[in-house]
Design an enzyme around this catalytic site. Structure first.
Site, PDB file in Angstrom:
ATOM      1  N   ASP A  10       0.974  -1.265   0.309  1.00 14.43           N
ATOM      2  CA  ASP A  10      -0.200  -0.159  -0.093  1.00 14.43           C
ATOM      3  C   ASP A  10       0.573   1.231  -0.177  1.00 14.43           C
ATOM      4  O   ASP A  10       2.091   1.211   0.270  1.00 14.43           O
ATOM      5  CB  ASP A  10      -0.676  -0.069   1.048  1.00 14.43           C
ATOM      6  N   SER A  11       0.002   1.748  -0.249  1.00 19.93           N
ATOM      7  CA  SER A  11       0.762   3.714  -0.538  1.00 19.93           C
ATOM      8  C   SER A  11       0.863   4.190   1.489  1.00 19.93           C
ATOM      9  O   SER A  11       2.667   4.478   1.386  1.00 19.93           O
ATOM     10  CB  SER A  11       0.667   4.745  -0.473  1.00 19.93           C
ATOM     11  N   GLY A  43      -3.502   9.143  -3.654  1.00 21.09           N
ATOM     12  CA  GLY A  43      -4.782   9.248  -3.712  1.00 21.09           C
ATOM     13  C   GLY A  43      -5.009  10.731  -5.099  1.00 21.09           C
ATOM     14  O   GLY A  43      -5.436  10.547  -5.929  1.00 21.09           O
ATOM     15  N   CYS A  73      -4.666  -1.684  -1.769  1.00 22.57           N
ATOM     16  CA  CYS A  73      -4.789  -0.112  -1.924  1.00 22.57           C
ATOM     17  C   CYS A  73      -5.449   0.336  -2.785  1.00 22.57           C
ATOM     18  O   CYS A  73      -4.973  -0.201  -4.357  1.00 22.57           O
ATOM     19  CB  CYS A  73      -3.549   1.015  -2.392  1.00 22.57           C
ATOM     20  N   GLU A 152      -2.048   8.515   8.574  1.00 13.23           N
ATOM     21  CA  GLU A 152      -0.856   7.737   9.263  1.00 13.23           C
ATOM     22  C   GLU A 152      -0.256   8.459   9.835  1.00 13.23           C
ATOM     23  O   GLU A 152       0.734   8.013  10.774  1.00 13.23           O
ATOM     24  CB  GLU A 152      -0.288   8.881   6.955  1.00 13.23           C
ATOM     25  N   CYS A 184     -11.039   2.552   0.641  1.00 11.01           N
ATOM     26  CA  CYS A 184      -9.585   2.982   0.512  1.00 11.01           C
ATOM     27  C   CYS A 184      -9.497   2.240   2.060  1.00 11.01           C
ATOM     28  O   CYS A 184     -10.011   2.419   3.257  1.00 11.01           O
ATOM     29  CB  CYS A 184      -9.647   4.474   1.123  1.00 11.01           C
ATOM     30  N   HIS A 186      -7.160   2.761   4.424  1.00 11.66           N
ATOM     31  CA  HIS A 186      -6.803   3.302   5.112  1.00 11.66           C
ATOM     32  C   HIS A 186      -8.092   3.992   5.854  1.00 11.66           C
ATOM     33  O   HIS A 186      -8.154   3.363   7.368  1.00 11.66           O
ATOM     34  CB  HIS A 186      -6.501   4.791   4.800  1.00 11.66           C
TER      35      HIS A 186
HETATM   36  N1  DGL Z   1      -5.098   3.153   1.124  1.00 14.04           N
HETATM   37  C1  DGL Z   1      -5.457   3.766  -0.090  1.00 14.04           C
HETATM   38  C2  DGL Z   1      -6.247   3.010  -0.873  1.00 14.04           C
HETATM   39  O1  DGL Z   1      -6.903   2.103  -0.325  1.00 14.04           O
HETATM   40  C3  DGL Z   1      -5.225   5.466  -0.350  1.00 14.04           C
HETATM   41  C4  DGL Z   1      -4.563   6.007   0.399  1.00 14.04           C
HETATM   42  C5  DGL Z   1      -3.917   7.195  -0.471  1.00 14.04           C
HETATM   43  O2  DGL Z   1      -4.631   8.498  -0.847  1.00 14.04           O
HETATM   44  O3  DGL Z   1      -2.324   6.666  -0.536  1.00 14.04           O
HETATM   45  O4  DGL Z   1      -6.757   3.704  -1.715  1.00 14.04           O
END
Ligand code: DGL
Length: 272
Positions: A10-11, A43, A73, A152, A184, A186
């Site tokens: 993931d990011s 994103g 992600c 984060e 998302c 997160h």
């Molecule tokens: N965790 C990422 C997702 O599922 C997004 C977070 C980001 O913008 O990096 O979209």
């Protein structure tokens, strides 16, 4: 090969919401988690930029011996899943897409809300998912800029978190949504705050358990499930600060973690 690890990336920290389900559902599997925190959030980045990061991360996970990859992600899946499958046809690559189908099956008001990043909504994958499953259900798209950043930073509750969530939830509620999709990875880390704000009458969907089950099916179908004998290994890598990442892993998923740093240099990931 079946004893080889599964790679999840993931990011940043969001993919840990998928990691915890994979670790739970597939107790015999070793897992490598890679967080590209040097570039979080993804994103609002361009598709080309995200694709370049994902390509390099997948190559890195393959060089570490992974037998399958989960793009944990939605943003990265939206723009990079098909290119990744084209570039690395030798192993299964699974992605995340907003859980529109289960939401459509569940809604009684005929309105569902989807929370995601701008890149996810712009991607072909999202359009195709809505086109395939929405039917006559109204899908309200809510871009949630700043929410992944709060996760984060470890701000999973409190006034700032509630205010931001309210600003995202209110338009969906006003439109009559009774089912909300966390689009998302997160966002499941603020699911308690979301449930508190919307009340018990609304369904809030986290797709991670379904992804973990699907991964198990894919591995089984390809003869890649681990026999489960011997202890498995759970390893972590971050392209930012390992100590900070380790503390976040403990806080978010209760796992003891000593991550290893990776560094980006001229478009490539290197071990420090
Ligand atoms: N965790 C990422 C997702 O599922 C997004 C977070 C980001 O913008 O990096 O979209």
């Amino acid at each position: 090969m079946s004893g080889a690890p599964i790679g999840i990336f993931d990011s940043g920290l969001g993919g840990l919401s998928v990691w915890r389900q994979v670790v739970h559902h597939l107790p015999g599997e070793s897992v490598i988690y890679l967080a590209d925190q040097a570039h979080v959030p993804y994103g609002q980045r361009s598709a080309e930029e995200i694709q370049a990061y994902c390509n390099e991360i997948a190559a890195q996970l393959i060089s570490m011996g992974c037998k399958a990859i989960v793009v944990a992600c939605n943003t990265a899946s939206a723009v990079a899943l098909e290119p990744l499958r084209g570039a690395f046809p030798q192993l299964p690559i699974l992605g995340l897409e907003p859980a529109v189908k289960p939401a459509v099956e569940l809604t009684r008001s005929g309105v569902v809300g989807v929370m995601a990043t701008p890149a996810t909504f712009q991607g072909e994958l999202y359009r195709a998912t809505v086109g395939r499953w929405a039917g006559d259900v109204q899908v309200v798209e809510q871009v949630c800029i700043g929410l992944a950043d709060l996760v984060e930073m470890g701000e999973l509750e409190g006034e700032r978190c509630d205010a931001l969530l309210r600003s995202f939830l209110n338009p969906m509620l006003k439109a009559g949504a009774d089912t909300i999709v966390l689009g998302c990875t997160h966002y499941p880390f603020v699911i308690e705050a979301i449930r508190r704000l919307v009340g018990p009458g609304l369904a809030v969907l986290d797709p991670a358990p379904a992804v973990a089950r699907h991964l198990g099916e894919v591995l089984a179908a390809q003869g890649l499930l681990s026999g489960g004998s011997g202890g498995r290994e759970l390893r972590f890598f971050t392209s930012a600060q390992p100590e900070r990442f380790d503390r976040a892993v403990a806080r978010l998923v209760g796992a003891r973690c000593i991550s290893q740093p990776l560094v980006w240099h001229q478009g490539h990931l290197h071990h420090r």
